[in-house]
Motif scaffolding. Structure first.
Motif, short mmCIF file in Angstrom:
data_model
loop_
_atom_site.label_atom_id
_atom_site.label_comp_id
_atom_site.label_asym_id
_atom_site.label_seq_id
_atom_site.Cartn_x
_atom_site.Cartn_y
_atom_site.Cartn_z
N PHE A 157 0.82 -2.62 40.38
CA PHE A 157 0.31 -3.80 41.06
C PHE A 157 1.45 -4.79 41.29
O PHE A 157 2.29 -5.01 40.40
CB PHE A 157 -0.78 -4.49 40.22
N SER A 160 -1.71 -9.37 42.65
CA SER A 160 -3.06 -8.78 42.59
C SER A 160 -3.24 -7.63 43.57
O SER A 160 -4.35 -7.12 43.75
CB SER A 160 -4.10 -9.86 42.89
N GLU A 161 -2.14 -7.20 44.18
CA GLU A 161 -2.19 -6.14 45.21
C GLU A 161 -1.88 -4.78 44.58
O GLU A 161 -0.83 -4.60 43.96
CB GLU A 161 -1.19 -6.44 46.32
N GLN A 162 -2.78 -3.83 44.78
CA GLN A 162 -2.55 -2.48 44.29
C GLN A 162 -1.54 -1.78 45.22
O GLN A 162 -1.73 -1.72 46.43
CB GLN A 162 -3.85 -1.69 44.24
#
Length: 227
Positions: A157, A160-162
């Motif tokens: 990550f 908060s971005e996968q």
């Protein structure tokens, strides 16, 4: 008698005049040689001066180019002071392992690599989070080994971005399963990178079987951020 004396005097005068003319011609010839030698020396000096002038021009051009490079490296186009170039004090690199068992991690929980071996620059925290100390390009690598007879998913990550997905299929072979990924990220100072569990009630092998590392590949100098 008088005529003979007169004749001899005329001969003497003529001889003296010829001798004087020869002397004058010799002096003129010598002067010409001296002038030619002096002119040749002056031409040589002029060529030397021209060569020195060309060298000075080249040095001046090089100096201007160096000054332009220095100004470009020091200030942005907006006139802001650029950050320091990456040096010994700007090294960022970390390496950590899972020493202590973390059974039954919850969905979205950060995987903690608690055994920190290297942490240059202080970017890695024992909570499992890496915080970028500088704007730049970073490289991260992870190797995870599941607990016995477990299948699971985990992900890199950025904030908060996968970013990625890792898959483990240990229960299909009734054994341990492993997955390794290496990624490259363009980060701003303060961005956070973590590895999170994407399923609930999953575990990973402890005792330094699971590895996590990263380093700053290249610090960016164009943002005006103070490094």
């Amino acid at each position: 008698m008088f005529a003979s004396v007169t004749f001899c005097l005329i001969v003497v005068l003529l001889f003296s005049a010829a001798e004087a003319e020869n002397e004058i011609l010799n002096r003129i010839t010598n002067l010409e040689k001296e002038c030619k030698a002096e002119i040749s020396k002056l031409n040589s000096n002029v060529r030397d001066l021209q060569s020195e002038v060309e060298e000075l021009k080249a040095e001046n051009k090089w100096g201007k180019e160096q000054l332009q490079d220095l100004m470009a490296a020091t200030f942005t186009t907006e006139g802001k002071l650029r950050p320091r170039r990456q040096g010994q004090d700007d090294l960022v690199a970390f390496f950590a392992t899972i020493r202590t068992a973390q059974p039954y991690l919850g969905q979205g929980q950060t995987i903690v690599f608690d055994n920190v071996i290297t942490n240059l620059g202080g970017g890695y925290h024992q909570t499992g989070l890496f915080t970028a100390p500088y704007d730049g390009v970073y490289v991260f690598s992870v190797t995870l080994v599941t607990a016995f007879d477990q299948s699971s998913h985990a992900s890199f990550f950025k904030n908060s971005e996968q970013i990625t997905v890792m898959y483990f299929h240990g229960n299909a072979i009734h054994d341990y399963d492993t997955s390794t990924q290496t990624i490259v990220l363009d980060l701003y100072r303060g961005d956070i990178v973590s590895i999170r569990q994407t399923e609930s009630a999953k575990s990973y092998h402890s005792n330094d079987h699971c590895l996590y590392s990263g380093f700053l590949l290249k610090q960016k100098l164009s943002t005006g951020t103070v490094g």
